[in-house]
Each structure stands twice: as C-alpha cells, then as structure tokens.
Scaffold this motif. Structure first.
Motif, PDB file in Angstrom:
ATOM      1  N   VAL A  23     -29.104  63.072   6.143  1.00  0.00           N
ATOM      2  CA  VAL A  23     -28.603  61.874   5.474  1.00  0.00           C
ATOM      3  C   VAL A  23     -27.595  62.244   4.381  1.00  0.00           C
ATOM      4  O   VAL A  23     -26.537  61.626   4.253  1.00  0.00           O
ATOM      5  N   ILE A  24     -27.940  63.261   3.601  1.00  0.00           N
ATOM      6  CA  ILE A  24     -27.014  63.707   2.541  1.00  0.00           C
ATOM      7  C   ILE A  24     -25.709  64.192   3.144  1.00  0.00           C
ATOM      8  O   ILE A  24     -24.614  63.890   2.643  1.00  0.00           O
ATOM      9  N   LEU A  25     -25.802  64.944   4.236  1.00  0.00           N
ATOM     10  CA  LEU A  25     -24.591  65.456   4.892  1.00  0.00           C
ATOM     11  C   LEU A  25     -23.738  64.317   5.437  1.00  0.00           C
ATOM     12  O   LEU A  25     -22.504  64.366   5.366  1.00  0.00           O
ATOM     13  N   LEU A  26     -24.385  63.269   5.972  1.00  0.00           N
ATOM     14  CA  LEU A  26     -23.629  62.110   6.457  1.00  0.00           C
ATOM     15  C   LEU A  26     -22.869  61.438   5.328  1.00  0.00           C
ATOM     16  O   LEU A  26     -21.729  60.992   5.504  1.00  0.00           O
ATOM     17  N   LEU A  27     -23.486  61.379   4.146  1.00  0.00           N
ATOM     18  CA  LEU A  27     -22.796  60.820   2.994  1.00  0.00           C
ATOM     19  C   LEU A  27     -21.566  61.642   2.646  1.00  0.00           C
ATOM     20  O   LEU A  27     -20.486  61.093   2.366  1.00  0.00           O
ATOM     21  N   CYS A  28     -21.710  62.960   2.672  1.00  0.00           N
ATOM     22  CA  CYS A  28     -20.561  63.841   2.397  1.00  0.00           C
ATOM     23  C   CYS A  28     -19.469  63.651   3.438  1.00  0.00           C
ATOM     24  O   CYS A  28     -18.270  63.622   3.100  1.00  0.00           O
ATOM     25  N   VAL A  29     -19.860  63.534   4.707  1.00  0.00           N
ATOM     26  CA  VAL A  29     -18.878  63.383   5.779  1.00  0.00           C
ATOM     27  C   VAL A  29     -18.110  62.083   5.618  1.00  0.00           C
ATOM     28  O   VAL A  29     -16.889  62.033   5.815  1.00  0.00           O
ATOM     29  N   LEU A  68     -25.933  75.233   2.497  1.00  0.00           N
ATOM     30  CA  LEU A  68     -26.741  75.791   1.403  1.00  0.00           C
ATOM     31  C   LEU A  68     -26.916  74.774   0.284  1.00  0.00           C
ATOM     32  O   LEU A  68     -28.043  74.559  -0.215  1.00  0.00           O
ATOM     33  N   TYR A  69     -25.836  74.091  -0.109  1.00  0.00           N
ATOM     34  CA  TYR A  69     -25.933  73.131  -1.203  1.00  0.00           C
ATOM     35  C   TYR A  69     -26.694  71.879  -0.792  1.00  0.00           C
ATOM     36  O   TYR A  69     -27.382  71.265  -1.610  1.00  0.00           O
ATOM     37  N   VAL A  70     -26.572  71.506   0.472  1.00  0.00           N
ATOM     38  CA  VAL A  70     -27.364  70.365   0.951  1.00  0.00           C
ATOM     39  C   VAL A  70     -28.854  70.684   0.883  1.00  0.00           C
ATOM     40  O   VAL A  70     -29.674  69.883   0.409  1.00  0.00           O
ATOM     41  N   LEU A  71     -29.222  71.883   1.336  1.00  0.00           N
ATOM     42  CA  LEU A  71     -30.625  72.288   1.258  1.00  0.00           C
ATOM     43  C   LEU A  71     -31.089  72.419  -0.191  1.00  0.00           C
ATOM     44  O   LEU A  71     -32.243  72.109  -0.517  1.00  0.00           O
ATOM     45  N   GLY A  72     -30.191  72.893  -1.060  1.00  0.00           N
ATOM     46  CA  GLY A  72     -30.533  72.969  -2.473  1.00  0.00           C
ATOM     47  C   GLY A  72     -30.785  71.596  -3.074  1.00  0.00           C
ATOM     48  O   GLY A  72     -31.715  71.409  -3.879  1.00  0.00           O
ATOM     49  N   LEU A  73     -29.967  70.602  -2.665  1.00  0.00           N
ATOM     50  CA  LEU A  73     -30.169  69.247  -3.151  1.00  0.00           C
ATOM     51  C   LEU A  73     -31.487  68.668  -2.640  1.00  0.00           C
ATOM     52  O   LEU A  73     -32.225  68.001  -3.379  1.00  0.00           O
ATOM     53  N   VAL A  74     -31.806  68.962  -1.373  1.00  0.00           N
ATOM     54  CA  VAL A  74     -33.075  68.503  -0.810  1.00  0.00           C
ATOM     55  C   VAL A  74     -34.239  69.120  -1.571  1.00  0.00           C
ATOM     56  O   VAL A  74     -35.226  68.441  -1.903  1.00  0.00           O
ATOM     57  N   GLU A  75     -34.140  70.407  -1.866  1.00  0.00           N
ATOM     58  CA  GLU A  75     -35.201  71.082  -2.611  1.00  0.00           C
ATOM     59  C   GLU A  75     -35.365  70.479  -3.997  1.00  0.00           C
ATOM     60  O   GLU A  75     -36.505  70.283  -4.487  1.00  0.00           O
ATOM     61  N   ALA A  76     -34.243  70.171  -4.655  1.00  0.00           N
ATOM     62  CA  ALA A  76     -34.318  69.556  -5.989  1.00  0.00           C
ATOM     63  C   ALA A  76     -34.929  68.164  -5.917  1.00  0.00           C
ATOM     64  O   ALA A  76     -35.712  67.768  -6.799  1.00  0.00           O
ATOM     65  N   VAL A  97     -28.091  67.907 -11.790  1.00  0.00           N
ATOM     66  CA  VAL A  97     -28.345  68.794 -10.652  1.00  0.00           C
ATOM     67  C   VAL A  97     -27.952  68.114  -9.353  1.00  0.00           C
ATOM     68  O   VAL A  97     -27.278  68.699  -8.489  1.00  0.00           O
ATOM     69  N   TYR A  98     -28.353  66.851  -9.191  1.00  0.00           N
ATOM     70  CA  TYR A  98     -28.005  66.132  -7.963  1.00  0.00           C
ATOM     71  C   TYR A  98     -26.491  65.988  -7.820  1.00  0.00           C
ATOM     72  O   TYR A  98     -25.929  66.177  -6.731  1.00  0.00           O
ATOM     73  N   SER A  99     -25.841  65.648  -8.920  1.00  0.00           N
ATOM     74  CA  SER A  99     -24.395  65.413  -8.865  1.00  0.00           C
ATOM     75  C   SER A  99     -23.633  66.700  -8.538  1.00  0.00           C
ATOM     76  O   SER A  99     -22.753  66.718  -7.670  1.00  0.00           O
ATOM     77  N   SER A 100     -23.960  67.778  -9.253  1.00  0.00           N
ATOM     78  CA  SER A 100     -23.227  69.029  -9.038  1.00  0.00           C
ATOM     79  C   SER A 100     -23.475  69.590  -7.642  1.00  0.00           C
ATOM     80  O   SER A 100     -22.553  70.118  -7.000  1.00  0.00           O
ATOM     81  N   THR A 101     -24.716  69.484  -7.158  1.00  0.00           N
ATOM     82  CA  THR A 101     -25.015  70.001  -5.824  1.00  0.00           C
ATOM     83  C   THR A 101     -24.319  69.180  -4.753  1.00  0.00           C
ATOM     84  O   THR A 101     -23.788  69.720  -3.778  1.00  0.00           O
ATOM     85  N   LEU A 102     -24.319  67.863  -4.923  1.00  0.00           N
ATOM     86  CA  LEU A 102     -23.621  67.004  -3.968  1.00  0.00           C
ATOM     87  C   LEU A 102     -22.125  67.294  -3.978  1.00  0.00           C
ATOM     88  O   LEU A 102     -21.478  67.352  -2.926  1.00  0.00           O
ATOM     89  N   SER A 103     -21.570  67.501  -5.167  1.00  0.00           N
ATOM     90  CA  SER A 103     -20.148  67.835  -5.273  1.00  0.00           C
ATOM     91  C   SER A 103     -19.843  69.146  -4.577  1.00  0.00           C
ATOM     92  O   SER A 103     -18.834  69.281  -3.872  1.00  0.00           O
ATOM     93  N   VAL A 128     -22.179  72.434  10.187  1.00  0.00           N
ATOM     94  CA  VAL A 128     -23.073  72.400   9.032  1.00  0.00           C
ATOM     95  C   VAL A 128     -24.443  71.860   9.449  1.00  0.00           C
ATOM     96  O   VAL A 128     -25.485  72.374   9.022  1.00  0.00           O
ATOM     97  N   GLN A 129     -24.424  70.832  10.303  1.00  0.00           N
ATOM     98  CA  GLN A 129     -25.692  70.266  10.776  1.00  0.00           C
ATOM     99  C   GLN A 129     -26.508  71.302  11.546  1.00  0.00           C
ATOM    100  O   GLN A 129     -27.738  71.372  11.400  1.00  0.00           O
ATOM    101  N   LEU A 130     -25.834  72.148  12.324  1.00  0.00           N
ATOM    102  CA  LEU A 130     -26.542  73.209  13.045  1.00  0.00           C
ATOM    103  C   LEU A 130     -27.179  74.200  12.072  1.00  0.00           C
ATOM    104  O   LEU A 130     -28.308  74.651  12.279  1.00  0.00           O
ATOM    105  N   VAL A 131     -26.445  74.543  11.009  1.00  0.00           N
ATOM    106  CA  VAL A 131     -26.973  75.490  10.033  1.00  0.00           C
ATOM    107  C   VAL A 131     -28.194  74.896   9.316  1.00  0.00           C
ATOM    108  O   VAL A 131     -29.133  75.620   8.964  1.00  0.00           O
TER     109      VAL A 131
END
Length: 797
Positions: free
Chosen positions: A103-109, A60-68, A261-267, A316-319
């Motif tokens: 890509v964002i999820l890979l950074l988190c991983v 959800l937060y990854v998609l929110g970051l993408v939307e932002a 927004v980017y920082s908090s969502t990524l966190s 998460v990638q599946l979701v």
C-alpha cells in the motif's frame, strides 16, 4: 563507523561536485556522470547497478516505514493485552507487513506517476516537517531532564534489561558509547557486528545521490546529517541498542518524532523510486541494451517516464517479498558503494587524463581524494559481505563486456581514449631509436594499397607477419591541393578505418595527396609513424597485368557509383556509409577512381628509393589467389628460397638479405594461425661441391638461429644452363629457374619467399629488371620477393 561512512561520502561528494560543475548534468545522476566520463561500457554497467541500488533502496525504506508503523500501531506478537496500548490495532506478521508495504509503495508510485512537480512539492512539505522534528529533538536534548525510559514491553525480558536511563549530555555517557558493544538485534534475534550495523547505518547516508539523479550533489546536507548522527552518541548505550524508537519517549511532544520518521522514510522511498525510474529512462534513451529497454523510453505528454516508473515499481514490489530489512540493507550498501567508487574513478580518470576541457568550477578536490574514496568503498564492500561484493563486481564486469561487444558506438567521448593518448605519448617519448637493438627487432610494415577491394588477401596476410609490430596501410591519391577546394582525403579516413574494423586487423591508416605515386610513397616513408615507431619495411603489390578481383563484393562494404570520367557520383543514400569512397575494381591494376596509373619505370624507382632510405622491401604477387581460411586448413607448407636466383654465381645463404628472408619466414611460422605450417628451406647446390658439407653448415646456421625448417637440396646446375654473363641473365634461364621452383613440390605451398635483388644502378635497365622478376615469379602462386638491408638476426643471448 560514522567517520568511515562520512569519509567515504565526503570523498564522493567532492568527485560529484567536480564532475557536475564541468558541464550540464542531465537526468540519470551517477549514471550520466560515469557514462559521459568513462564511456558507455562503464556507464551502462554502473547504471544498471545504480538502478538496482535505488530499487532495493526504495524497498528498504518501505520496509523501514512498515517496521516503524508496527512499532507504534502493531499488535504485540505475543498477544499480550497488558503491554498493548489503545493505539496498537494493526495486525502483525509477514503477510500483513507485505500488505502494508504494498500500500505504501502504491502511494509512492502514484506520486511518481503524476510527475516530478508533485514529487517536488511533496518532498518540500516533508522537508519542512523533518526540519521541525529535528529541531524539537535538538531542543529536547537540552530541556528534557534525566528520566527512565521503559523498553518495548513485547520483547523477551530474558535478553536484557527492561528499562534504560536518559542522562542528557554527560561526558561519561559519551565516552562509554565510543567503544564497540554489539548485541543481539531484539527485532530479529541475530547477533550484530560492525559490518551488519554499518550496512544498515550507511543507508542513511546515501541520500546525496538523490539530488544528482535530478540535477547535482550538495555539501551542506552532508555536514548537517553528520552533525545529527553525532548527537546520537550522547544517548545511553542500552537505550540505543534496545529501543529503536527511543527518541519518541524523550521528545518534548512524543508524536513529533513519529511524524518525522514516517515523513522522512516515505520521502526516501519516493526519492529512490523516482531515482530508479530516471536512471532506467536514461539507460533506455542511450540504447545501450537495444530493444531490451526500449519500452522504458515512453513518456507522458509532460515528459514523465511513466513506463520506467512502472518497471521500477514492479521490481521494488518483488524485493518487498524478501521482508528482511537487514539483508536488503547489505545489498543496497554494497551497490551504492560500488557506484560511489565508480564516481570517484570517473573523476580520477578525468583528472589523470589532463584533458584541456576538464575545467570544473569546483576545485576543492585532487586525485588523492578520488583514490581515497575508491579504496574506502572497496574495503567496506568486502567487510560487509565478501560474497555479495564479489558477485556484484562480477555482474558489473559481465555487463561491461556485454555492452562492449553488443552496444552501438557512442558519440559521448570516452575517457579511455584520453588516458591512452596520455600514456602512449609518454611511452613514445621513452622509446629512443638510439637504443634499438637487433635482439628486439620486429617488422614495422608500410603496405601500399591502391584499391582495398582487390587487396584483402594481402592485407590480412601482412597482418599475420607483422609480429606485434607497427602496421600501416598507405594510400596515395594523385592531386594538387592548390587547385582543390578542400582536402579530399579527410572524408576517406572513416572508410579506411571501417575496412580495418571489418577485416579485424591491427593496423593504422595513412593517406597522402601527391603529384605522383612515387612522391606519395616517399612522403609516407618519411612521415609515417612517430618517434621510435616508424616503418622499416615497405610492401608493394607486384607490377603486372593480372586483372584484379573484387574481394569485398560479398561483404558489407558496398561499391559506390562513378561517372564515365572516373569521378565519384554523389548518392545521398550512401553518403553516410563509411565505405562509400572505395571505387569499383577495374581492368588496370593501378587504375583508381581518378584514372591515375603507375608506370614500370616509376614502380622500380619506388623500390630504389626505399633501398636508399634503408627500408626493407617486399614485392608480393598473386595474393589475389590467397585465401587465408583455405591456406590454414590442415598442414601447409611455406617455401623459402634464400638465394639470389638472378645471380647464380653468388649463391650465399648468410648475407643480410638471406637472413632477413629467413627471419620473416620464421616470424610467420611463430604466429598462432601459422604454427602448424612447415618451413621448407631449399638449398641450391652446384655439381662438384660438397653437398653434405653445405647442408651441414646450413643446419648449423638454423640451429644457431633457433629456427626449425626442413632442408631440401636442389642440384640446380644439372637442370639449368648457367648464363655466361651473370650480370645480364637470359629469359631462358629465368624460365628454367621458374620451372625448377614449380617442379620441386607435388603439393603447392601456401606462400613462397624469394630473394629480391636490389635494382640496378643504371636506371635505363629498370624495365629489364622488372621483366626478369616477372619471368622468375610467373604462375608461382602467392609469392613474396624480399630484399633486406638491415641486420635482423643475432645469436647472442
């Protein structure tokens, strides 16, 4: 909506603080708290739900970051170059959004794989950035003057206005925002409602569990978050509805909000990802799902559960493929609400159990706050989406049953045992023996067992006949505690409880140490049970020379080793086995590991003692031949002889003992396993007496007692020569009666019920009494000799 959300979270935070200050909290957060409080079943099922909630929350937060990101840098979908700024360079569309999210999820991983120390440093840096951004937003509220904000230019102008006003603090604006005014979501074109907006908004409040996944909860962030969200209520309603990035336009420096927004969502995405991995690791370490989660146990040299991180990343990638933020938001909210309700339930159970060891240092909670939290979570779950909520609860219950039947026994301690103890004690105090009534009588049996290996058939049969009554397995070990270094019975309880589990019976175990078997039985008759639940019937194996058979030799309970003197030989390999203490079957019926034996005189004394104590007595014989499985195949018979065959001159069917005999036979026939069995009641009739009249009286008695049985008449005086001295019957008479019983049926019954006369008053005749019983029951197959001393039947409504 804010008040409802923060009310639920506030109640849950109080429960989290109470539980987490009652002991050391390990990794796993809510799962660890719930499992250690409510037991493995609830803990494992809620743990899976919490894991899935974190997985979906990370997506959800990854998609929110993408939307932002696309709001700021995305090329307008209509391709209008007029509305596009020079920063809008990112292509838009489903697959592009999926690529950005990946890509964002890979950074988190990568951050989570390196370890918790890097995650902590990254989140601290993000924390500083978010605090600065929130400070600028708060300052901007006071220093930015009235202005008109242009709404996103790529939206359809026909949906609503293209601009809105920022008024600053104004009472009219605040009051206008209090009422509900749901509109179409300009990003999806879907009409919003209380449930859909609450589902999205509530995810901004779930961060309280992020800290508990690593250590424990916090109260200050809760208050701070509520304060920030209330500030939004003074912005123009149109601005709130039509521009989700409006804070950028009214900030003193526009890029600040974008960075925040980017920082908090990524966190938040990293927090949920690492939280999911820690919960999965905790689940695998507890072995609740066996080999299914065993790969998740692997950790790096620094202790980082990298396999759990990779599994969580994959899910998460599946979701992310769903690509629908609002849909995921509803699921995440329901999962988190379910977890919050479980946390409140765990705290409520600990409080209600009144366990002395529940002494949290945090005391600002009561059972009322727990109940309010549970009710709030349940209501909001079904308001958001009744189908998702019902499916989630059903899935949780399925997991609960799966863990209950398949997982190994844990050593955490289960709150259910504390609650059961609390309730049982209360109801035992209410169970007043002075209020006992014959209408509600039920057998409460104390079965004396010398060696369980040769008593399996009897143990299972008595379990059938107890009719939801108290059932106690009693055992006497000879010894003197004065000369022993410790109580030898303490190490045997686990063996007996393992036997109870193995045979799947509902029985308690009571062991005693005494200088004689008679005194041991007296102890058990005096002390067994509690309050109004005490044994009223003593069951003994028959005293004869029939060699016992080991009925557990093919089971999972092995025979342990004994020396020639009968002492147990220590075997380190078997010491951990709960059945280690059961001795092998020997030649004598009453010989145990310590060589003790029971004489015939003492055996009859035990019967006499029980009668003096107003206990009903049952002697069972030939139950080594009893096979419950074969006995219940097809239609079987249960034969009842409710007349004192040792006293043919007193052939009565309505005395206390006869009625007790009928009652036990009827109870056996009422149990589910014996419902197809047919009762046969044998009516012994003397020549010269009215056969029809006696049979009619017995039928009328059975009708009054609501018992179904086939009456079989036996003219016994035509086949048996009655003794002239009925107080001392001859062996020939007893042998003739024994033959009469055997000749009555072509097909032998599964079990026989016979009348047991009370022992003679003259103790010197005890041997003769036992000898008469032996002749009477010789070769009859599974037989119960029963003596009843208490009324058990009534014809009143």
């Amino acid at each position: 909506m804010l008040l409802v959300a923060y009310f639920i979270i506030s109640m849950t935070v109080l429960s989290v603080c109470a539980i987490s200050t009652n002991g050391a909290l390990d990794a796993g957060g809510a799962y660890y708290m719930i499992s250690r409080a409510l037991g493995p079943e609830f803990g494992g099922s809620i743990g899976i739900m919490f894991f899935l909630a974190n997985v979906c929350g990370s997506a959800l937060y990854v998609l929110g970051l993408v939307e932002a990101m696309l709001t700021t840098f995305g090329v307008p979908e209509d391709g209008s170059s007029l509305s596009a700024s020079r920063y809008m360079v990112l292509p838009t569309g489903y697959w592009w959004s999926l690529l950005y999210g990946t890509v964002i999820l890979l950074l988190c991983v990568l951050v989570c794989l390196i370890g918790a120390h890097i995650y902590a440093k990254a989140t601290f840096l993000i924390f500083i950035i978010v605090i600065v951004v929130l400070g600028t937003i708060f300052i901007s509220f006071f220093i930015v003057p009235f202005r008109t904000v242009q709404l996103p230019g790529h939206r359809n102008a026909s949906i609503g206005p293209t601009s809105a006003n920022f008024t600053g603090f104004k009472l009219d604006t605040l009051m206008g925002n209090v009422q509900a005014d749901y509109t179409v979501d300009y990003t999806t074109g879907v009409m919003m409602s209380f449930a859909t907006v609450f589902a999205v908004m509530f995810n901004g409040c779930t961060g309280i569990m992020a800290g508990s996944n690593m250590s424990g909860g916090r109260i200050f962030p809760l208050a701070f978050g509520l304060f920030q969200k209330i500030n939004l209520k003074v912005y123009n309603m149109v601005l709130l509805q039509q521009d989700y990035g409006f804070l950028t336009d009214i900030n003193v420096w526009h890029p600040f909000v974008t960075i925040g927004v980017y920082s908090s969502t990524l966190s938040a995405a990293m927090s949920n990802l690492i939280g999911a991995s820690r919960v999965l690791y905790a689940l695998s370490r507890d072995d609740l799902f066996g080999r299914f989660l065993s790969p998740a146990k692997h950790t790096s040299s620094s202790g980082n559960p990298w396999v759990s991180v990779l599994i969580s990343w994959f899910l998460v990638q599946l979701v992310l493929f769903s690509g629908k933020l609002n849909t995921i938001a509803s699921i995440v909210t329901i999962f988190f609400l379910l977890v919050y309700a479980a946390v409140d339930l765990a705290c409520l159970a600990l409080e209600w159990a009144s366990a002395p060891n529940f002494r949290p240092t945090f005391r600002y909670f009561t059972w009322h706050t727990c109940v309010l939290g549970i009710i709030g979570c349940a209501i909001m779950m079904f308001l958001i989406n009744a189908i998702y909520a019902s499916a989630s609860i059903a899935f949780m219950l399925l997991l609960l049953l799966l863990i209950h039947y398949l997982s190994p026994v844990s050593s955490w301690g289960c709150i259910s045992q504390a609650l059961i103890f609390h309730q049982v004690r209360k109801y035992l105090l209410m169970l007043d023996v002075r209020k006992d009534h014959v209408k509600f009588w039920r057998p409460q049996v104390l079965l004396m067992v010398s060696n369980p290996r040769c008593s399996v058939g009897l143990i299972t049969f008595i379990n059938d006949i107890k009719k939801s009554g108290l059932y106690v397995l009693g055992h006497v070990q000879l010894g003197d505690l004065d000369v022993l270094p410790s109580d030898p019975l303490q190490s045997q309880y686990d063996s007996w409880l393992s036997l109870v589990d193995h045979l799947n019976i509902k029985a308690f175990v009571n062991l005693t140490l005494a200088d004689s078997v008679r005194h041991g039985v007296q102890h058990l008759l005096f002390i067994s049970g509690l309050g109004g639940m005490r044994p009223n019937t003593l069951v003994l194996g028959f005293y004869d020379d029939t060699p016992p058979q080991d009925q557990l030799q093919d089971s999972a309970l092995p025979i342990c080793s004994f020396s020639e003197s009968g002492a147990q030989v220590d075997d380190p390999e078997n010491q951990s086995d709960p059945s280690f203490h059961f001795p092998p079957v020997r030649g004598g019926v009453s010989v145990g590991r310590d060589g003790k034996s029971l004489g015939p005189q003492e055996y009859v004394c035990i019967i006499a003692d029980a009668v003096k104590m107003l206990k009903n007595v049952a002697l069972v014989r030939y139950f080594g031949q009893f096979d419950r499985t074969q006995a219940l195949q097809g239609s079987v018979f249960v034969d009842v002889w409710p007349v004192n065959l040792l006293r043919p001159d007193s052939a009565a069917y309505v005395d206390t003992c006869s009625l007790f005999l009928l009652q036990l036979a009827c109870i056996l026939n009422m149990t589910r396993a014996w419902q197809k069995a047919k009762l046969r009641l044998f009516l012994c009739v003397e020549e010269g007496r009215s056969l029809k009249g006696t049979e009619q009286k017995l039928k009328h008695l059975l009708k009054d007692l609501r018992m179904k049985a086939d009456i079989c008449t036996v003219p016994w005086d035509s086949q048996i020569a009655f003794p002239s001295n009925t107080s001392r019957v001859s062996d020939e008479y007893l042998q003739a009666v024994n033959k009469l019983i055997l000749d009555q049926t072509l097909r032998p019954p599964a079990v026989r019920f016979l009348y047991l006369p009370r022992p003679p008053a003259d103790t010197s005749r005890y041997h003769d009494y036992l000898h008469q019983l032996e002749l009477l029951t010789r070769n009859l197959g599974p037989t119960l000799l029963i003596h009843g001393v208490t009324p058990v039947i009534t014809t009143d409504l």
